[in-house]
Design an enzyme around this catalytic site. Structure first.
Site, PDB file in Angstrom:
ATOM      1  N   GLY A  81      56.164 -60.058  26.534  1.00  0.00           N
ATOM      2  CA  GLY A  81      57.155 -59.198  25.905  1.00  0.00           C
ATOM      3  C   GLY A  81      56.510 -57.912  25.433  1.00  0.00           C
ATOM      4  O   GLY A  81      56.452 -57.611  24.249  1.00  0.00           O
ATOM      5  N   GLU A 149      54.204 -60.442  20.178  1.00  0.00           N
ATOM      6  CA  GLU A 149      54.976 -60.304  18.947  1.00  0.00           C
ATOM      7  C   GLU A 149      56.361 -60.824  19.258  1.00  0.00           C
ATOM      8  O   GLU A 149      57.250 -60.087  19.650  1.00  0.00           O
ATOM      9  CB  GLU A 149      54.983 -58.838  18.496  1.00  0.00           C
ATOM     10  CG  GLU A 149      55.454 -58.661  17.055  1.00  0.00           C
ATOM     11  CD  GLU A 149      56.952 -58.611  16.920  1.00  0.00           C
ATOM     12  OE1 GLU A 149      57.591 -59.694  16.929  1.00  0.00           O
ATOM     13  OE2 GLU A 149      57.492 -57.504  16.804  1.00  0.00           O
ATOM     14  N   GLU A 158      66.151 -65.767  17.378  1.00  0.00           N
ATOM     15  CA  GLU A 158      66.085 -64.776  18.453  1.00  0.00           C
ATOM     16  C   GLU A 158      64.643 -64.480  18.868  1.00  0.00           C
ATOM     17  O   GLU A 158      64.289 -63.344  19.190  1.00  0.00           O
ATOM     18  CB  GLU A 158      66.810 -63.488  18.046  1.00  0.00           C
ATOM     19  CG  GLU A 158      68.316 -63.668  17.970  1.00  0.00           C
ATOM     20  CD  GLU A 158      69.066 -62.351  17.842  1.00  0.00           C
ATOM     21  OE1 GLU A 158      68.402 -61.323  17.659  1.00  0.00           O
ATOM     22  OE2 GLU A 158      70.303 -62.372  17.948  1.00  0.00           O
TER      23      GLU A 158
END
Length: 383
Positions: A81, A149, A158
């Site tokens: 990510g 992160e 989420e």
């Protein structure tokens, strides 16, 4: 590079937004915790000592070269990510020989441009795919460290943790490192007088008229859970550490339904009367190394982060006079359709339920009209 946003559409679309990344980049406690953990050479010596140095063509001289390598992160990194690529750039600048920046959203295009613009494309390879869909884009069989992160509100909401654990199980060396390495979750009863005055008690006197019948629906319209900064003095009692998570060992199955029983709060006899309006939740992440640990705290009173704190509001305030004890249970359950989302359920078991859980024969019977703290909360919470 052709970009297709076909996976986890809503989630990844939300990250193709520069405002989102601006908020995260301006979050200095968050960003600098990662930078410090990566830059802090003492934290990473054991990665270096275990590095195979396959590309150095001088394996016969490893003993002579160990001291020379102690100031470089001479390893392979996998950034899950990657967003704008800032953490990948930190790793590259710290000396990583290869970084895989995996990004499932259309931000991968910007990330690739930023990597090239900063002349780091010889080290950082941007992979525009969801982690679970990668095939042969990561050439190395295993990597030395996974940096991500991924955290959400109260740590799990989420978040991308399932994808990170997939990457760990597929790509991380046996002696590899996870950044962050572990985390603790905390819970505390909180006072929300300012929020109540602004959003609920306001209805008691509206230009001289009594609109108080709207107080209850106004409370129900507040976000549940409620995410906002808590001041340290809003904590009615010291927080309890309710859960510790090790990201080197936890499994996706363990994340599906997290139940924390017997969370006890004891209110001293001499406490000044206070009101609790809910229970606040936050987390601290730790980046562990052989010589020290870097912390990233989202606790009230510490430097503010974009995670803020999460509060589970009660249906109405509960007044404390001192000497009370309350036991609660927190359940965090992954949504069956979207595992990135959790449902929070805070319960206050009655005596019979607690006896079944802990076989406690000392629990006394409580009348229906009992005015003890536990019964007050149970009655309000069940409305």
């Amino acid at each position: 590079m052709e970009l297709n946003n076909t996976v986890d559409d809503e989630y990844f679309k939300s990250y193709f937004n520069l405002n989102v990344h601006e908020v995260m980049l301006k979050d200095k406690p968050r960003t600098l915790a990662y930078k410090n953990a990566i830059d802090y050479k003492k934290l990473l010596t054991f990665i270096l000592n275990n590095n195979n140095n396959n590309n150095n063509n001088n394996n016969n001289n490893n003993n002579n070269n160990n001291n020379n390598n102690n100031n470089n992160i001479n390893n392979n990194n996998n950034k899950v990510g990657s967003g704008t690529g800032i953490l990948s750039m930190f790793a590259a600048k710290a000396g990583a020989k290869r970084v895989y920046a995996v990004e499932g959203s259309l931000m991968a295009g910007y990330c690739s441009q930023l990597v090239q613009h900063n002349k780091l494309d010889s080290i950082i390879k941007v992979v525009h795919k969801r982690m679970e869909e990668i095939t042969d884009e990561i050439e190395d069989e295993k990597v030395d460290i996974i940096i991500s992160e991924w955290m959400g509100f109260y740590l799990f909401h989420e978040s991308m943790l399932n994808s990170v654990l997939y990457a760990r199980d597929r790509y991380l060396k046996d002696n590899g490192i996870m950044f962050p390495s572990r985390a603790d979750i905390f819970l505390a009863p909180v006072n929300m007088n300012k929020l109540m005055d602004k959003k609920i008690n306001f209805w008691n006197d509206v230009y001289g008229f009594d609109f108080s019948i709207l107080s209850e629906p106004a409370l129900q319209e507040l976000p549940a859970p409620y995410v906002e900064y808590l001041e340290k003095d809003q904590l009615v009692l010291k927080e309890n550490k309710i859960l510790s998570v090790n990201f080197n060992t936890i499994t996706c199955e363990e994340l599906e339904d997290i139940i924390i029983n017997n969370i006890d709060f004891k209110f001293p006899e001499n406490i000044k009367p206070k009101t609790i309006h809910g229970f606040g939740i936050w987390f601290i992440c730790y980046f562990d190394g052989s010589k020290g640990t870097v912390e990233l705290s989202t606790a009230p009173g510490d430097q503010e982060t974009h995670w803020k704190q999460t509060t589970i509001l009660l249906p109405s305030g509960i007044d404390l006079e001192g000497g009370e004890t309350i036991t609660c249970r927190l359940q965090m359950t992954q949504d069956s359709l979207n595992k990135r989302i959790y449902d929070l359920n805070l319960e206050f078991p009655d005596d019979e339920e607690q006896e079944m859980e802990q076989d406690d024969d000392d629990d006394e019977e409580h009348e229906e009209s009992c005015d003890c703290l536990k019964c007050k909360i149970i009655r309000e919470h069940s409305k």
